[in-house]
Scaffold this active site. Structure first.
Site, mmCIF file in Angstrom:
data_model
loop_
_atom_site.group_PDB
_atom_site.id
_atom_site.type_symbol
_atom_site.label_atom_id
_atom_site.label_comp_id
_atom_site.label_asym_id
_atom_site.label_seq_id
_atom_site.Cartn_x
_atom_site.Cartn_y
_atom_site.Cartn_z
ATOM 1 N N HIS A 267 -86.901 -63.366 -11.763
ATOM 2 C CA HIS A 267 -85.867 -62.474 -11.201
ATOM 3 C C HIS A 267 -86.192 -62.230 -9.721
ATOM 4 O O HIS A 267 -86.339 -63.177 -8.967
ATOM 5 C CB HIS A 267 -85.839 -61.188 -12.054
ATOM 6 C CG HIS A 267 -84.695 -60.249 -11.821
ATOM 7 N ND1 HIS A 267 -83.581 -60.552 -11.088
ATOM 8 C CD2 HIS A 267 -84.508 -58.980 -12.259
ATOM 9 C CE1 HIS A 267 -82.748 -59.522 -11.086
ATOM 10 N NE2 HIS A 267 -83.298 -58.536 -11.785
ATOM 11 N N HIS A 308 -79.556 -70.323 -11.847
ATOM 12 C CA HIS A 308 -79.066 -68.949 -12.033
ATOM 13 C C HIS A 308 -78.323 -68.867 -13.345
ATOM 14 O O HIS A 308 -77.667 -69.825 -13.766
ATOM 15 C CB HIS A 308 -78.115 -68.570 -10.885
ATOM 16 C CG HIS A 308 -77.907 -67.103 -10.735
ATOM 17 N ND1 HIS A 308 -77.002 -66.399 -11.481
ATOM 18 C CD2 HIS A 308 -78.520 -66.204 -9.943
ATOM 19 C CE1 HIS A 308 -77.046 -65.124 -11.141
ATOM 20 N NE2 HIS A 308 -77.958 -64.972 -10.223
ATOM 21 N N ASP A 366 -82.760 -66.157 -3.600
ATOM 22 C CA ASP A 366 -84.196 -66.063 -3.291
ATOM 23 C C ASP A 366 -84.728 -67.272 -2.547
ATOM 24 O O ASP A 366 -85.877 -67.259 -2.089
ATOM 25 C CB ASP A 366 -84.976 -65.890 -4.600
ATOM 26 C CG ASP A 366 -84.715 -64.523 -5.206
ATOM 27 O OD1 ASP A 366 -84.249 -64.468 -6.359
ATOM 28 O OD2 ASP A 366 -84.931 -63.521 -4.500
#
Ligand code: SDX
Length: 431
Positions: A267, A308, A366
């Site tokens: 995450h 994702h 990210d």
């Protein structure tokens, strides 16, 4: 094609068919309302909630196939280009973009709450100096219910608003102080003459021995990073905050639970893992073997910053993070930063590789954020802390939406039991 309004479950035994309504939202997929299914003695099974809507919400919408992200209906690209984080925070909390007076009043209120109770400075000293900033944040934010009793009536809307404002205002101070404590440097108190991003940079990078002026380009880039990370539907950490809050737990403890969940490398911890991965790759010539490792099922290595649960197209935030990355590196004269080159080449190769194409694995938010933050002088172990700082407004908005929902109930999933059936007890002398 006409949208279905109900579905009928039929069973391959003499169980009577069960009719279930289908609900439509304003956008996105319809849902089968299974709330009454349990009364028929049968439940659904969906570990990881791959196909389950846990709530209704009007805050954020994602279209994973189209790569769309809306906060209260506004496309993230427009907000990132035209707003600052205070405007977006107001939007997420109140549902509308603020006018000038509302923005001024909101910003002033947040600014005036950036200080924390001075007794809290003692909490940091209970940690080892080398404690990860996220561990410190979980502990210190979780302790805030012990300091702010006065606005803890979660059934009162004004109290909930004050709680949200306090969290938005104070989490940056706690995050920056987690870093200062890590570095053995004195805490820098917030300054009311700086905007939100400048203030965080001041608390992170200033010291009592000299004046500090935040680089406006970097402050703007940080503000955009905060906007891009502010909310994201019912991701793991937001779902954690909602589940914790569903029992009526105090919001500081709920946000601390969200911080703990965000810390995981699958995450929000991925931004830190991406940078470690890029440093391990080191050079463009090594990319091939890492791509092969990511595809090798016998190897636990995954391409961090890729993939994702919802986006099966490029994460729109990744596109904007790449652009911000380029702007920051240019501003700092680091245009040929080797890690950025490795990241760009890794993205190019992965997006042409059949494995990633077939599994619809694209860069997520990210993938580039760590490169930007590193270029700004933020240490790797602070990347997720900044993600948590930004996501606090999303967590607060989602928590508030849940608590103020008259239909809200305590979250209590069921299970598929696979353990022992009833057994006769055996006394110790016979075991
Ligand atoms: C965030 O939910 C959110 O909205 C989160 C977030 C937010 O703003 O809150 O967007 C922030 O958490 C972004 C994601 C950051 N995490 C990473 O970058 C870590 C690397 N990514 C993976 O761990 C993974 O892609 C997840 C956790 C992000 C998603 O996992 P899923 O949806 O459970 O998918 P999966 O693990 O079942 O993978 C599907 C397939 C698998 O192969 P098969 O079993 O089908 O053969 O794709 C493969 C996986 O092995 N796969 C990868 C991969 N990600 C998935 N293979 C190599 N590298 C990867 N990164």
């Amino acid at each position: 094609m006409k949208k279905p309004t109900k579905v009928t479950l039929t069973f391959d035994n003499d169980l009577a068919p069960i009719e279930l309504p289908i609900l439509s939202g304003k956008l996105g997929p319809d849902v089968i309302d299974i709330r009454n299914l349990g009364k028929h003695g049968i439940f659904t099974y969906d570990p990881g909630f791959l196909s389950t809507a846990s709530c209704s919400s009007a805050i954020t919408f994602i279209d994973g196939d189209e790569g769309l992200l809306y906060y209260r209906g506004y496309p993230i690209e427009q907000l990132a280009q035209h707003c600052d984080f205070m405007e977006v925070s107001y939007l997420l909390i109140h549902g509308e973009l603020p006018n000038s007076d509302q923005k001024k009043s909101f910003t002033e209120t947040i600014t005036k709450h950036t200080m924390v109770h001075d007794q809290m400075t003692n909490l940091f000293r209970g940690f080892r100096r080398d404690a990860h900033p996220m561990a410190v944040m979980v502990g210190v934010i979780g302790s805030m219910s012990a300091f702010y009793h006065d606005a803890m009536d979660i059934r009162d809307s004004d109290s909930r608003e004050m709680l949200a404002y306090r969290l938005i205002a104070k989490v940056p101070t706690v995050a920056a102080w987690s870093y200062k404590y890590n570095m053995g440097q004195p805490f820098m108190y917030p300054r009311n003459n700086f905007n939100y991003a400048e203030n965080f940079m001041h608390m992170m990078f200033a010291n009592p021995c000299e004046d500090y002026t935040p680089n406006p380009i970097l402050a703007k880039a940080l503000d955009r990073i905060l906007i891009l990370h502010a909310d994201h539907e019912q991701n793991a950490s937001t779902s954690t905050v909602r589940l914790a809050g569903s029992s009526g737990a105090n919001p500081f403890a709920c946000i601390a639970a969200g911080i703990a969940s965000l810390w995981g490398p699958a995450h929000g911890g991925a931004n830190e893992a991406v940078l470690k991965m890029l440093e391990e790759i080191g050079d463009i010539s090594n990319i091939g073997k890492f791509i092969e490792r990511a595809k090798d099922k016998s190897d636990s290595f995954r391409l961090m910053g890729f993939g994702h649960r919802v986006y099966k197209n490029i994460d729109p935030r990744a596109t904007m993070m790449r652009q911000t990355c380029h702007e920051v590196l240019e501003e700092l004269g680091l245009g040929d930063d080797p890690l950025f080159k490795v990241a760009m080449e890794l993205e190019r190769i992965a997006l042409e590789d059949e494995y990633f194409i077939s599994k619809r694995l694209y860069p997520n938010v990210d993938f580039y954020s760590g490169i930007v933050l590193r270029a700004m002088g933020v240490p790797t172990n602070m990347f997720t802390a900044i993600f948590a700082l930004a996501r606090t407004v999303g967590w607060a908005a989602q928590w508030n939406e849940m608590i103020s929902d008259p239909e809200a109930k305590i979250g209590r999933p069921r299970q598929l039991y696979t353990g022992e059936i009833r057994r006769a007890f055996v006394t110790l002398d016979k075991r």
